[in-house]
Design an enzyme around this catalytic site. Structure first.
Site, short mmCIF file in Angstrom:
data_model
loop_
_atom_site.label_atom_id
_atom_site.label_comp_id
_atom_site.label_asym_id
_atom_site.label_seq_id
_atom_site.Cartn_x
_atom_site.Cartn_y
_atom_site.Cartn_z
N CYS A 273 0.83 -1.20 0.00
CA CYS A 273 0.00 0.00 0.00
C CYS A 273 0.87 1.25 0.00
O CYS A 273 2.04 1.22 0.36
CB CYS A 273 -0.96 0.04 1.18
SG CYS A 273 -2.04 -1.39 1.34
N ARG B 175 5.17 -0.36 -4.84
CA ARG B 175 4.89 -1.05 -3.58
C ARG B 175 3.88 -2.18 -3.76
O ARG B 175 3.73 -3.02 -2.89
CB ARG B 175 4.37 -0.05 -2.54
CG ARG B 175 5.39 0.99 -2.16
CD ARG B 175 4.79 2.07 -1.29
NE ARG B 175 4.45 1.58 0.03
CZ ARG B 175 5.26 1.64 1.09
NH1 ARG B 175 6.46 2.15 0.96
NH2 ARG B 175 4.87 1.19 2.26
N TRP C 74 -3.37 -2.56 -1.47
CA TRP C 74 -3.09 -3.98 -1.70
C TRP C 74 -4.07 -4.74 -0.83
O TRP C 74 -4.04 -4.64 0.40
CB TRP C 74 -1.64 -4.30 -1.32
CG TRP C 74 -1.18 -5.67 -1.68
CD1 TRP C 74 -0.81 -6.12 -2.91
CD2 TRP C 74 -0.98 -6.77 -0.79
NE1 TRP C 74 -0.40 -7.43 -2.84
CE2 TRP C 74 -0.50 -7.85 -1.55
CE3 TRP C 74 -1.18 -6.94 0.58
CZ2 TRP C 74 -0.21 -9.08 -0.98
CZ3 TRP C 74 -0.89 -8.18 1.14
CH2 TRP C 74 -0.41 -9.23 0.36
N ASN D 156 -2.55 2.38 5.92
CA ASN D 156 -1.68 1.22 5.71
C ASN D 156 -1.62 0.44 7.02
O ASN D 156 -1.47 1.04 8.08
CB ASN D 156 -0.26 1.64 5.33
CG ASN D 156 -0.16 2.18 3.93
OD1 ASN D 156 -1.13 2.19 3.18
ND2 ASN D 156 1.02 2.66 3.57
N GLY D 157 -1.69 -0.88 6.93
CA GLY D 157 -1.61 -1.70 8.14
C GLY D 157 -2.84 -2.58 8.29
O GLY D 157 -3.63 -2.75 7.35
N GLU E 264 16.74 -18.93 -3.80
CA GLU E 264 16.48 -17.58 -4.29
C GLU E 264 16.11 -17.61 -5.77
O GLU E 264 15.20 -16.88 -6.21
CB GLU E 264 17.70 -16.69 -4.06
CG GLU E 264 17.59 -15.28 -4.62
CD GLU E 264 16.50 -14.45 -3.98
OE1 GLU E 264 16.17 -13.38 -4.54
OE2 GLU E 264 15.94 -14.85 -2.93
N LYS F 54 12.60 -16.14 -7.25
CA LYS F 54 12.51 -15.12 -8.29
C LYS F 54 11.60 -15.59 -9.43
O LYS F 54 10.78 -14.84 -9.93
CB LYS F 54 13.91 -14.79 -8.86
CG LYS F 54 14.79 -13.98 -7.98
CD LYS F 54 14.38 -12.52 -7.90
CE LYS F 54 13.68 -12.09 -6.65
NZ LYS F 54 14.04 -12.50 -5.37
N GLU G 224 7.92 -15.71 -8.33
CA GLU G 224 7.39 -14.37 -8.06
C GLU G 224 6.91 -13.68 -9.32
O GLU G 224 5.85 -13.05 -9.31
CB GLU G 224 8.47 -13.50 -7.40
CG GLU G 224 8.69 -13.72 -5.93
CD GLU G 224 9.76 -12.81 -5.37
OE1 GLU G 224 9.55 -12.26 -4.28
OE2 GLU G 224 10.82 -12.65 -6.01
N HIS H 135 15.72 -37.82 -1.62
CA HIS H 135 14.78 -37.90 -0.51
C HIS H 135 13.42 -37.33 -0.88
O HIS H 135 12.66 -36.90 0.01
CB HIS H 135 15.36 -37.16 0.71
CG HIS H 135 16.60 -37.79 1.25
ND1 HIS H 135 16.59 -38.85 2.12
CD2 HIS H 135 17.91 -37.53 0.99
CE1 HIS H 135 17.83 -39.21 2.40
NE2 HIS H 135 18.65 -38.43 1.72
N LYS I 282 5.88 -4.68 -2.20
CA LYS I 282 7.31 -4.47 -2.02
C LYS I 282 7.72 -4.51 -0.56
O LYS I 282 8.72 -5.12 -0.20
CB LYS I 282 7.71 -3.11 -2.63
CG LYS I 282 9.22 -2.85 -2.58
CD LYS I 282 9.99 -3.87 -3.38
CE LYS I 282 11.48 -3.60 -3.38
NZ LYS I 282 12.24 -4.70 -3.99
#
Length: 609
Positions: free
Chosen positions: A2, A27, A75, A99-100, A481, A485, A488, A504, A604
């Site tokens: 947000c 964001r 968001w 926001n929150g 990572e 990526k 995402e 395994h 973000k």
């Protein structure tokens, strides 16, 4: 997540709000809106679902004019991304952007509904203007009405508030970042510095439980009891040209290619180049590395992966025990505090809610906390005992790239400083390691020359349903990572594994349709990884192997694609080897046509749990 922008000044607020929201798009958001006090002192709002262009079209059809206003990119958390759920939210005389998360909103909603309030959205935010409205109806003045109303809220919030008939802008912060911008004949609020720098570089970073009242010529900040508090003015160095991504197609692409520069800038602040030694003056008098007996690293997402890499480094060179923890799980275990333990928290934004909560838990247990962040004056930077800054500059793309590699650079320097403090490094050894670090920016430039190769490889895999990434040692977190990526930004399911774990379970997934990406530097674990590659090849896996130049020329394995890398040591390998994974994910996402810089459902800065 947000974004908030607000202004009170002497010119029409609407263009400032819209431009500010554009600068906050990075964001992550799924709806947007503004509210302005028109010249009659009445609140007018415009809101829309989706991207800002829809809000701009609405404002072109129905202009909003006023000298005071607030704007928001949402968001979705409570309720789907609809116009009805978009901010600002209204009561009869109050408009709020938030926001929150308000944790007790259901209880407050039932309480307000019982006295005749009708709610028009599914959000937690809508209770806030109605609580303020209730206090106004009881005869309180605007500022006092806000002060009383917010005492009912539990959770995290950054608030921008307009009240009909009141020629002022009110801001409140608890647990979610909020900044004041000080201009000439105008003042601002924002969730970060990005939308403010075109108008002012003089900023005040609000602390938790600060309440600020802004007029055109003054700012007054108090605590929730009404007592004045003093907050220092900082000069922001964020570039006003932040939104310019030319000549790159996306911010993510720009940020990948900025890595040689920002890695060099980060390293420059952490070493004495003439003597080739690490120096961390920010920690002098704050944290005694000589007294460290153990290290625990706490982070989320990509930052957690950088912490995992550091765990290998610190144990190997400094010979200190290291625990690496996911921040969202850490404090709920209520881990005991061990004497001599230093806590290292890592956050790109410095506002990550779970990491901040873990920091506070550790400090309550009497532990020293060292923060690694990219944002000065962030909450984590202010509350830690010591801070080391990455010099990545603002990162606009939601999927982190340059912030990650600069975190690794800082952690490499911290490792050397710990090893020296524990008597594990000679002067000559430190110089050799520093020389390796100093060569990293140039070697990243070499790796970036493989961009076209990775673009061609990406074209082979755009229809893949899944990917398997694997690595060993410090490159196991790099495999994680790389998988992160890809998922995402391309929305392809991907998993990262320690290569030795393949038998395994993951080997059951391997067939002729599954791409297997191996992160394989020529290190002591290389031969072990080759055995894992042979097992994948025997089952038809489509192998993409990233390995050193010598290994790529004399491959003891068969692979569909080999990406040659420069020879490198322990510190350089994770930083260098993540770059091809960033490029691969980027090119696959572009070829699939996804929104690379603002992938769906992601934000973000994760400022709520």
């Amino acid at each position: 997540m947000c974004g908030i922008i607000g202004v009170i000044g002497e010119r029409n607020a609407t263009p400032i709000l819209v431009e500010g929201l554009k600068r906050l798009e990075y964001r992550g958001y799924d709806s947007a809106g503004i509210a302005v006090l028109n010249h009659a002192g009445e609140i007018q709002i415009s809101r829309s679902k989706g991207k800002l262009i829809h809000l701009e079209n609405r404002l072109a059809e129905t202009p909003r004019t006023g000298l005071v206003g607030i704007g928001h990119t949402r968001w979705a958390t409570h309720g789907p991304p609809t116009e009805q759920n978009a901010h600002p939210h209204l009561s009869r005389r109050v408009a709020v952007v938030h926001n929150g998360i308000i944790e007790n909103y259901q209880e407050l909603r039932r309480e307000l509904t019982a006295v005749g309030v009708t709610f028009l959205s599914d959000t937690d935010t809508e209770v806030i203007p109605h609580l303020i409205e209730r206090e106004l109806e009881r005869g309180l003045q605007p500022t006092e009405a806000v002060r009383v109303a917010i005492k009912h809220l539990q959770g995290a919030y950054a608030l921008g508030i307009l009240i009909q008939g009141a020629d002022l802008l009110i801001a409140v912060r608890r647990g979610s970042p909020l900044i004041l911008g000080l201009g000439e004949g105008e003042n601002f609020i924002a969730s970060d510095a990005t939308p403010l720098v075109p108008y002012t570089r003089r900023m005040i970073y609000l602390h938790d439980d600060d309440l600020a009242v802004l007029t055109r010529t003054a700012v007054r900040i108090t605590d929730l009891q009404g007592h004045a508090v003093d907050r220092s003015v900082k000069i922001s160095h964020v570039s006003a040209d932040l939104t310019d991504k030319w000549p790159y197609r996306h911010y993510m692409q720009k940020e990948i290619f900025e890595q040689p520069t920002v890695l060099g800038e980060t390293l420059k602040g952490l070493l004495n180049g003439a003597e080739q030694t690490i120096q961390l003056p920010e920690l002098d008098g704050q944290i005694d590395l000589n007294a460290v007996a153990a290290v625990q690293i706490i982070a989320c997402g990509t930052s957690y992966h950088s912490g995992m890499v550091a765990g290998y480094w610190i144990e190997h060179l400094a010979r200190l025990p290291v625990g690496v923890h996911i921040a969202s799980e850490f404090r709920y275990r209520e881990p005991p505090s061990m004497p001599g333990t230093i806590t290292v928290v890592i956050s790109q934004s410095g506002e990550t809610a779970d990491t901040l909560a873990a920091l506070r838990y550790c400090r309550s247990q009497g532990q020293k906390v060292l923060a690694i962040v990219n944002v000065p004056e962030s909450s984590i930077a202010r509350e830690a005992d010591g801070v080391l800054y990455t010099q990545a500059g603002p990162e606009i793309g939601v999927a982190s790239t340059k912030a990650f590699t600069t975190q690794l650079m800082v952690l490499a320097c911290l490792t050397l400083a710990l090893a020296r403090a524990k008597g594990r490094l000679t002067d000559d050894q430190e110089k050799r390691w520093v020389e390796e670090l100093m060569r990293i920016p140039a070697r990243v430039e070499q790796v970036l020359l493989h961009d076209e190769i990775l673009h061609r490889i990406a074209g082979r895999f755009t229809n893949a349903k899944g990917f398997l990434f694997m690595g060993r040692g410090t490159c196991y977190p790099i495999a994680l990572e790389g998988a992160l990526k890809l998922k995402e930004i391309s929305y392809i399911h991907a998993e990262g594994y320690a290569a030795g774990e393949m038998k395994h379970g993951p080997i059951a997934l391997i067939d002729a349709h599954l791409p297997v990406v191996a992160v394989a530097p020529r290190d002591p674990l290389f031969d072990k990884l080759v055995s894992n590659l042979e097992e994948a090849r025997a089952r038809g896996g489509r192998l993409v192997v990233i390995t050193s130049g010598r290994a790529s020329e004399e491959t003891p394995f068969q692979a569909d694609h080999v990406i040659p890398m420069p020879e490198c040591g322990m510190f350089a390998a994770p930083i260098l080897y993540v770059v091809p994974l960033q490029l691969l994910a980027y090119h696959i996402a572009v070829l699939k046509g996804t929104d690379v810089d603002q992938p769906r459902n992601l934000a973000k800065s994760v400022t709520v749990e």
